[in-house]
Structures are given as C-alpha cells and as structure tokens.
Design an enzyme around this catalytic site. Structure first.
Site, short mmCIF file in Angstrom:
data_model
loop_
_atom_site.label_atom_id
_atom_site.label_comp_id
_atom_site.label_asym_id
_atom_site.label_seq_id
_atom_site.Cartn_x
_atom_site.Cartn_y
_atom_site.Cartn_z
N LYS A 1 -5.51 -35.29 -35.83
CA LYS A 1 -6.13 -35.94 -34.68
C LYS A 1 -7.66 -35.82 -34.75
CE LYS A 1 -2.28 -35.20 -31.48
NZ LYS A 1 -1.83 -34.57 -30.22
N GLU B 1 10.78 -31.32 -35.86
CA GLU B 1 10.40 -30.23 -34.97
C GLU B 1 10.96 -30.45 -33.58
OE1 GLU B 1 6.49 -30.27 -33.06
OE2 GLU B 1 5.87 -31.61 -34.66
#
Length: 732
Positions: free
Chosen positions: A244, A95
């Site tokens: 996360k 990305e």
C-alpha cells in the site's frame, strides 16, 4: 502420530542404514538437523562429513495434528486439503484476518466463497488458515467460514501474527491482549502467521490482498511489518497486490533486498501499489507467467535458501485509482498538520475512508480475486514442476481417486483424445520426382503417428505430461507404441487410458511424400480407432484442456466434448482430414462445445459449411487476400463457444491466420511463416504446432505468442525426416 519417511542415499549399504538410523535417535544429532520444506512435506536434512544426505518427511495427518507427544504443535488439516497435499495437487493458503477484520459482513463471507470458487474452477484446493480454540487450522468448513465472518464484529476474533501463536496455543486460544478480555475463540492469522502455518502444512502458495512493509517515518519509529521478516525465513510464494502506498514502498523493497527476498512484479515493470498498478517505482524483478515463478521457487529450494518470494499483481480495477488519489491527498494533509511517526497510518486510513465511500472496499475485493486467479496458476505450476523434478522431468500429473472402486487414476492439466497409429512413410530417392502408375525407387520408414498421439508427444516432450486416451490393437505393434509413449515421450497414465482391442489390429497409416517432402497421397487403416475411450468425468474435472482429433466416431466425439464442457474444461479440436472436418461441420452440437480449432484452409472450409470444396474453390480462397478464409472463419467461430473462441488456421508457406472471437467481435492476425525451411517431413508439423500452442497457453502465454511458439516448434518437426515429431522438441 508422527509419520516418518527416511530417504537414504543411493547406493546405501546396510551398515550405512544402521548407522543413520542409530544417529537419528540421538537428541544431539537431531539438534544439528536443518529445517526446510518441500511442496508436500517437511524435511529435516542432515549432512555428515561424507556429504551423504538423509531426510525425514514429517506430514500432518488428515485427522488432526502434526508433532509428537504432549509437546507437539497442534496442526489440524482439513481432510480435503491433506489429501491434496499428499497427492501433490495444488493448494492455495488464504489468510483469515481479511475475513474476520478486513471487510464488513456479509461482503467478507461473499468474498471467501468467491475465492474458493475461483480456485476450485482452476483445479486448486483452497485452505483458509486460522487458529480456533488453540488449534492451528489449515482449511475450514463452510460452517466455520460463516462463523469466522461474523467473529470479528462479535469480538470473538483476535488478530494473530507469528509472535502471538505460542501464547494463543498455550492458552487454548484465549490470548489476552491489552484492551481485550482474553476470551477470543478465533485467532485470525495475518500474512506472517499464515505463511508460517502454511509452510508447516506443506503448502507452497499463499494468496492475500496486500503485504505489510516499512511504514513512513520508520527511521524514528522502527515500525516495520513482521510480514517482511517472515518472508525472509519462510519459503512460501506470497501473491499480493503489492504494498500500500500509505507505506514507504521504496524502503520496503530495499528491506526485502537486504533480506534476500525476491520481489517480483507480475506482467509489469512497475511495482504495484496495492490499489493502483502504478507506484512510480521500478520493480526489482519481473515475471510474466506462473511457470517462471514455479521454476524460481524450485530453484530456490534446490539452493537451500530459507526465504519466500513476493509476487505483486497489478490491480487494474478503476475504483483503485480514486482510492490511490485519496491516499496521496491524505499524505499531504498529514504533512501539513505535522502528523508524523506512528500517527501517520491511522490518520491516513481514516481520511481515505471518508474520501472514497465504498470505492476502497470494491477495489479491495477486485484485487483479491485477481490475486487468487494468479495464485491458482502459480500453485498449479509449482505442483507440476514438483512432479517433473521428482520424476526427472517426465511425469507431471496428479492422482485422482477412482469412482469405480479401482486404483487411483492419474490426472493431468491436459488430456488428449485421439488416434495412435503406426506411420509408414514412403518418399522417392533424393533428386527424383514421383512417377504415377509405376514403381518408384525410394526409402520407406516406420514411425509412431496419429494426430492425437503426435499432439500428446509434442506436449510430453515440452514437459506438459499429458494423458492420451486412445485405442490400439492387442498386438506387438500396439504394446510397443504405448510403451514408447511412456518411456520416450513423457506421456503418462497409459495403463488406464489406452484401450487394447483384441479383435482388431493396431491402426496403420501409409503416406507417400513427393520430392519436396509434402504429402502426395495416403491410405489409412483406422478400424481400431472406433474403440477410443472417453476420458471419465473424474479425470476431466482435474484438467484444464481436452485436445481431440477427429478419429473417434462422431457420437463419441460429441459425448466427450459435452462431458468436458460440463466439467469446466476447454475443448481444442484438430480436424485430422477434410472428410472428417466436413462430417463434424454438420454437427452443430459438437461445434458449440469448441473453444479452439486447428484447421488448415481445406478443413476450415469444410467445417464452416459441412461441404467439401472443389480444388478450384480452395485455390481461389488462397488468392483473394484471405477474404474467403476470413468469411469461413467467421462462420465457424459463430457456431463455437459463445463468449470466446479461437481458430489457428494453418496456410502452409503463407503462415498462420489467428481468428479470435470475443463476444460479437471477431479479429484476425496473420503471422507469417519463417524464411526458407528445409522441409524433410510435413506429417507432424501441424500436430507439433497444436501441441506447442497448448503448452504455451498452459505456461500463461496469450494466443498470439502461443502461435509463434507453435510455429517455431513446427519448424523442428519439418526438418525431421524419419519422425512426425522432432525428438529435439523440449522445454526451454
């Protein structure tokens, strides 16, 4: 220009062809096509009432765009990436948001270069995905990567998720958002949009830092990342460090389950929490190697499932634990301050940045690098599995351009260089011992052999599709042995890797076995093996492993090992015989190139000091609690590759001693042999162990597990009376 390939059912009559071609021109028919992707092309599948299938493959050209006419979607693929996709070489998508917005300059640029290096060192082509000037880019040049790295801080890059793509393209990259002037040059792709564009390009594997998920308080805010929705509808393997812990990991996994997306922890039972390997939440699924992921990916394709897969790699960087601790402290502070809903995430990010100084950046860089290493293995395994399935499990190799102006050369992850020999095997009649100096009644059989050829066959039967570099006579025996390698054993590329010698006959090995199947004596006519060719550099550069036996001339072996090491290839060595082991034991330059060796005890002693030991010395070495063997192993390991080297020492009924060097430390592991084994023929057992060991390493196993796999495979060949390598050897 749209490039089409029509794959018609077989058998297919001319009337059926005409009917299919006619129906494909109908716009209403086109609307009934279902969209899916292979690893190297985009497929539209149409099923009629008879169940027949027609496929159109749409590939983006290397020069620019994929699509048709003015309504096409601009998809510009870097030529290197396009060629890799076309030839089924592994490619990993990366990305651009992490470069433009995820890290400060110049750490972001350094990371991009490190990731490219990690991938290229494993034979994988990197493809950073971004939108530039309204064009979807698959792969960026060095200059463009440098510009992207500063574009975020210069306010020339806008964050681009899947929803942003249409307007960004329609307005030539000037997609105006609230708070921006609409002048962005770069569209930095997120996880979701990178998946989408990688899939359109035909890339199966995407590496990122972490994926989005369900935010805390989503029951009131409905704040759920678009990454999860894209995973549900785009068949790409996403390799990340998990989710996360500022997000709701448990709800994220439940959402993925609802969407039918496999969420797999890599080598652990606990689902990783991005900075930390520990989330306290059991992983829904576990995978332990790249091969498992590749097979799952292709099984999903065969089932026509639309979803991708999430592979979560644990981050073991020590800095990650301090970051994780700061996150939990910030969560407590947020709750105490009555901060809820969409305000939770920005509050936590700000507090974590204050608490951890540079730890979060250091840990982030470390985990992305680890993900890239795992992603490279997965992309390679997917490419290999693709070739295997396309060729009915027989050919798993890539195509490299020839630097000599000839046709493209086939390449593989594993190259074998060694002897191909006709084996004549003689053994006494059952129940009779050998009687010296007279004729013995018995059975004589002919089979294909040679250490290099045997190792290649074992690898081929296990699905590794090796290339064998060898030399045979330009006679009927030579042509027959090579043909059988391709047709029956899964060895590839022999039309370019085998040297047919016109002035010598094919090498022959005559072995006389005793009544229990062990080798009594042998005679070898191996003159043709002096012409064994060295694998060219362009082939070695595409490989991970070079397995060599000792049949080529010493100078040829040294040159080949030197070339392999300088191409980033690990060298595995099978000594073949005690005299050859002693000869090469005196060549310190050759030993210094070796990463792995496969000697028996006699060969080990000869290689360690360059001398052939007496039978009395060897007998003593087998009966002193392995002290002499370990001393010899340590002497030999010291002369091999400096940082890391291994010896797989076969000891007959006593099993295998695995001697491993890591830096200055040497460790030993004794793996005992299986119980009672019906030994019919031992000529190919060691070669089978070597081939199966190498294949296990390619599949991601460690050395100890690889030895056990090799020993199990060797048992099969021990029980095969008429062949060196058991035909029952196959990939599980």
């Amino acid at each position: 220009m749209l490039m089409l390939r029509l794959r018609l059912p077989s058998p297919c009559s001319s009337r059926m062809r005409a009917s299919l071609l006619s129906s494909l021109s109908s716009s209403s028919c086109r609307r009934r096509f279902l969209l899916s992707l292979s690893s190297s092309s985009k497929f539209l599948r149409h099923r009629d009432t008879t169940g027949s299938t027609a496929c159109i493959a749409i590939r983006a050209s290397s020069t620019g765009t994929a699509g048709t006419g003015s309504n096409s979607t601009p998809l510009q693929i870097l030529p290197e990436v396009s060629e890799a996709i076309r030839s089924n070489r592994p490619v990993v998508a990366l990305e651009s948001t992490i470069i433009a917005h995820g890290m400060p300059y110049p750490q972001n640029l350094d990371l991009s270069r490190d990731l490219a290096s990690i991938l290229r060192n494993k034979g994988v082509v990197p493809a950073t995905v971004a939108v530039k000037g309204g064009v979807c880019r698959i792969g960026l040049s060095e200059v463009e990567m440098a510009d992207l790295a500063v574009s975020g801080q210069e306010k020339r890059a806008g964050k681009c998720s899947t929803r942003d793509l249409p307007l960004l393209l329609a307005r030539n990259g000037k997609y105006k958002t609230v708070g921006s002037d609409g002048g962005h040059q770069w569209g930095a792709t997120t996880v979701a949009s990178t998946m989408k564009l990688a899939n359109l390009a035909g890339i199966s594997t995407f590496v990122t830092g972490g994926t989005g998920g369900v935010h805390r308080g989503a029951e009131t805010t409905l704040d759920i990342s678009a990454d999860l929705y894209e995973l549900a509808r785009t068949p790409v393997v996403v390799v990340s460090a998990g989710v996360k812990s500022i997000l709701d990991i448990k709800l994220t996994l439940e959402q993925l389950e609802t969407f039918g997306v496999p969420a797999m922890a890599y080598g652990t039972d606990e689902f990783p929490a991005f900075f930390s390997p520990n989330s306290g939440i059991d992983a829904p699924l576990r995978v332990d190697n790249a091969g498992d992921v590749a097979r799952a990916y292709w099984s999903s394709k065969e089932l026509d499932l639309p979803n991708g897969m999430l592979v979560a790699v644990p981050n073991n960087d020590p800095a990650g634990e301090s970051v994780e601790s700061a996150i939990h402290e910030a969560l407590v502070e947020a709750e105490a301050a009555n901060i809820a809903g969409r305000d939770v995430t920005p509050f936590i990010l700000e507090r974590v940045a204050d608490k951890t100084s540079g730890d979060s950046l250091r840990s982030n860089i470390a985990l992305v690098k680890k993900n890239a290493s795992v992603g490279a293995d997965i992309a390679t395994a997917i490419a290999v599995e693709s070739a295997a399935r396309a060729n009915k499990g027989r050919r798993q190799y890539f195509i490299a351009p020839s630097v000599r102006g000839g046709p493209p050369l086939p390449t593989s992850r594993v190259i074998v260089m060694g002897g191909a020999v006709i084996d004549l095997l003689a053994r006494p009649m059952e129940g009779h011992d050998l009687i010296m100096a007279t004729s013995n009644p018995g059975v004589v059989s002919e089979s294909d052999g040679g250490v290099g050829r045997n190792v290649a066959e074992a690898l081929g039967r296990l699905g590794a599709c090796p290339i064998l570099y060898t030399a045979v006579g330009s006679d009927s025996l030579g042509h027959a042995i090579v043909q059988r390698l391709e047709d029956e054993c899964g060895v590839v590329g022999t039309d370019t890797s085998v040297s047919f010698v016109s002035d010598m006959s094919t090498s022959t090995y005559l072995a006389v076995m005793n009544s229990v199947g062990d080798l009594h004596t042998a005679i070898a006519d191996m003159s043709a093996l002096s012409r064994i060719p060295i694998p060219p550099p362009e082939i070695l550069r595409e490989a991970d492993i070079l397995v060599m036996d000792a049949n080529a001339p010493v100078d040829t072996l040294v040159e080949a090992a030197h070339s392999a090491v300088h191409s980033g290839v690990k060298v595995f060595f099978e000594p073949t015989s005690v005299p050859k082991a002693a000869q090469l034991g005196r060549r310190k330059d050759f030993l210094s190139y070796l990463s792995y060796g496969f000697p028996n005890v006699d060969e080990l002693m000869a290689m360690a000091d360059g001398w052939i030991d007496t039978p009395e010395d060897l007998s003593e070495a087998l009966h002193d609690n392995m002290k002499t063997i370990k001393y010899a192993a340590e002497e030999l390991l010291e002369q091999m590759q400096p940082d890391k080297a291994h010896l797989v020492i076969t000891m007959g009924k006593e099993g295998v001693l695995l001697a491993s060097k890591l830096g200055s430390d040497v460790t030993y592991e004794h793996i005992e042999a299986a119980g009672r084994v019906d030994v019919q023929n031992s000529t190919g057992a060691g070669d089978t162990l070597c081939g199966a060991f190498v294949h296990a390493l390619l599949e991601g196993e460690d050395e100890t597990k690889a030895v056990r796999i090799g020993m199990d495979a060797a048992v099969k060949s021990l029980g095969c009376a008429d062949r060196a390598i058991s035909p029952d050897l196959r990939k599980e």
